[in-house]
Design an enzyme around this catalytic site. Sequence first.
Site, PDB file in Angstrom:
ATOM      1  N   ARG A  41     -31.080   0.023   8.676  1.00  0.00           N
ATOM      2  CA  ARG A  41     -32.464  -0.874   8.509  1.00  0.00           C
ATOM      3  C   ARG A  41     -32.620  -1.929   9.624  1.00  0.00           C
ATOM      4  O   ARG A  41     -33.656  -2.293   9.810  1.00  0.00           O
ATOM      5  CB  ARG A  41     -32.192  -1.395   6.971  1.00  0.00           C
ATOM      6  CG  ARG A  41     -32.459  -0.588   5.879  1.00  0.00           C
ATOM      7  CD  ARG A  41     -32.343  -1.107   4.696  1.00  0.00           C
ATOM      8  NE  ARG A  41     -33.005  -0.359   3.672  1.00  0.00           N
ATOM      9  CZ  ARG A  41     -32.687  -0.406   2.395  1.00  0.00           C
ATOM     10  NH1 ARG A  41     -31.851  -1.313   2.056  1.00  0.00           N
ATOM     11  NH2 ARG A  41     -32.977   0.633   1.530  1.00  0.00           N
ATOM     12  N   LYS A 227     -34.722  12.068 -14.077  1.00  0.00           N
ATOM     13  CA  LYS A 227     -35.369  11.778 -15.488  1.00  0.00           C
ATOM     14  C   LYS A 227     -36.886  12.119 -15.344  1.00  0.00           C
ATOM     15  O   LYS A 227     -37.619  11.596 -14.332  1.00  0.00           O
ATOM     16  CB  LYS A 227     -35.064  10.711 -16.183  1.00  0.00           C
ATOM     17  CG  LYS A 227     -33.776  10.408 -16.709  1.00  0.00           C
ATOM     18  CD  LYS A 227     -33.697   8.931 -16.937  1.00  0.00           C
ATOM     19  CE  LYS A 227     -32.139   8.682 -17.718  1.00  0.00           C
ATOM     20  NZ  LYS A 227     -31.944   7.432 -17.965  1.00  0.00           N
ATOM     21  N   GLY A 380     -35.040   6.976  -0.833  1.00  0.00           N
ATOM     22  CA  GLY A 380     -33.890   7.285  -2.062  1.00  0.00           C
ATOM     23  C   GLY A 380     -33.294   8.437  -1.858  1.00  0.00           C
ATOM     24  O   GLY A 380     -32.981   8.804  -0.720  1.00  0.00           O
ATOM     25  N   GLY A 403     -38.003   2.409  -4.228  1.00  0.00           N
ATOM     26  CA  GLY A 403     -38.947   1.755  -5.324  1.00  0.00           C
ATOM     27  C   GLY A 403     -40.383   1.955  -4.703  1.00  0.00           C
ATOM     28  O   GLY A 403     -41.052   2.010  -5.464  1.00  0.00           O
TER      29      GLY A 403
HETATM   30  P1  AMP Z   1     -33.684  10.050  -9.381  1.00  0.00           P
HETATM   31  O1  AMP Z   1     -32.900   8.668  -9.166  1.00  0.00           O
HETATM   32  O2  AMP Z   1     -34.341  10.075 -10.559  1.00  0.00           O
HETATM   33  O3  AMP Z   1     -34.707  10.467  -8.247  1.00  0.00           O
HETATM   34  O4  AMP Z   1     -32.475  11.101  -9.460  1.00  0.00           O
HETATM   35  C1  AMP Z   1     -31.633  11.343  -8.574  1.00  0.00           C
HETATM   36  C2  AMP Z   1     -30.464  11.998  -9.101  1.00  0.00           C
HETATM   37  O5  AMP Z   1     -30.796  12.998  -9.998  1.00  0.00           O
HETATM   38  C3  AMP Z   1     -29.373  12.663  -8.182  1.00  0.00           C
HETATM   39  O6  AMP Z   1     -28.240  11.921  -8.045  1.00  0.00           O
HETATM   40  C4  AMP Z   1     -29.169  13.995  -8.646  1.00  0.00           C
HETATM   41  O7  AMP Z   1     -27.726  14.365  -8.821  1.00  0.00           O
HETATM   42  C5  AMP Z   1     -29.644  14.031 -10.223  1.00  0.00           C
HETATM   43  N1  AMP Z   1     -29.976  15.251 -10.582  1.00  0.00           N
HETATM   44  C6  AMP Z   1     -30.702  16.103 -10.146  1.00  0.00           C
HETATM   45  N2  AMP Z   1     -30.694  17.273 -10.910  1.00  0.00           N
HETATM   46  C7  AMP Z   1     -29.909  17.094 -11.970  1.00  0.00           C
HETATM   47  C8  AMP Z   1     -29.617  17.818 -13.086  1.00  0.00           C
HETATM   48  N3  AMP Z   1     -29.916  19.245 -13.050  1.00  0.00           N
HETATM   49  N4  AMP Z   1     -28.805  17.452 -14.137  1.00  0.00           N
HETATM   50  C9  AMP Z   1     -28.085  16.120 -13.662  1.00  0.00           C
HETATM   51  N5  AMP Z   1     -28.460  15.440 -12.664  1.00  0.00           N
HETATM   52  C10 AMP Z   1     -29.441  15.821 -11.741  1.00  0.00           C
END
Ligand code: AMP
Length: 423
Positions: A41, A227, A380, A403
Amino acid sequence: MNYNKKTVKDIDVKGKKVLLRCDFNVPMAKDGSGVITDDKRIRAALPTIQYLLAEGAAVIACSHMGKPQPSFDKWVQKQTEKGKDPATLTEAKWQKSLAELTLAPVAVRLSELLGQEVALAADVAGPDAQAKAAALQPGQIMLLENTRFEKGETKNDPKLAKAMADMAEIYVSDAFGAVHRAHASTAGVAEYLPAVSGFLIQKELDFIGGALANPKRPLVAILGGSKVSSKIGVINNLLEIADTIIIGGGMAYTFSAAKGGKIGNSLFEADWQDYANEMVEKAAAKGVKLLLPIDTVCGDKFAPDANTLTVEAGNIPDGWEGLDIGPKTIELYCNAVKDAGTVIWNGPMGVFEFAAFAAGTEAVAEALSKTDAITIIGGGDSAAAVQQLGYADKMTHISTGGGASLEFMEGKELPGVACLLDA
Ligand code: AMP
């Protein structure tokens, strides 16, 4: 939101004092030694800084670092919420927590990278900052202390914003990672100074803004991550813009369950099933192709050494959880990006942190590296995955803000961008 903003090139900075908001929120070693573990950064801010110095500006750089608690009582409250025993929470410990978030290591690293002195003020807009700013000459640069040491920063207190602005004549924002926040140093100061973007923000606006406002079609959006609930805004917005939406990651299982599929122990958000079904219907009504996994790689536990099993989507046996997209889905998704004009990617396809469940994310990264499409990677985890897999230099643009890029893709107004002068 208007993405067409004035930049440092549209304003005369010669002989002027420029307040430059950077994102120097770098990762530090956990042992409190003050060692910066990744200076990406800081290096990313160099083009704007070097331009300003070469043009004869005096640069007053500022940034936040971490989440310090500027009041002892608030710190005690937060620590107690985290389960710490209030009897052990002393004023000395609070002071130590603040000291660990000083920008002193950043001033040292920035000075090494620039090859010139970067004086660190002891405060944000107090007597030391004011004295150092007043003495600053064209071609020189100084750094203010962590903006979040001031209570007024996150509250966007006009008094703090004005005190910061009073030290300068022009405001340049180059902290894309912080533009989704209306804080004193990211938005408030623009009330008092002519405000323009630096090169980092300009690039984000050009690429992400361009892809959202006027994409080269077809526009394919790949959405993954854990999620559904954290990606609702993005799905909603991209349904209005994209030609194809690809769903992967943990959120795919809520879509699967909503259709009546068996998902075993996979990530599942019961409250979002109706939403998932609505999105499928809405996509069909709008003529947007919505692709969901057709097979899945499961693990018998959430661990790197889990046993694996590949099954059709919606057929996950009890005791297993879906942790990656399967080979047929990989083929389907990679084909879908082949002839894209623009691809926006946000969120991994599986638990890419575990080698056994990284194939989906890797395959998508590789497919993006080979397409002629404009490829835009949200900040991210997707950015981290692309970097970790060695495809970073094959992408058109990797966003520097997690974010911020998410809120950008949600179509939200970004306060730190909205406050800049229109071009
Ligand atoms: P996010 O912060 O919502 O973009 O989520 C990223 C995280 O989602 C990463 O750390 C992944 O390991 C997790 N992830 C992706 N696919 C899955 C899955 N099928 N089950 C559980 N965690 C997941």
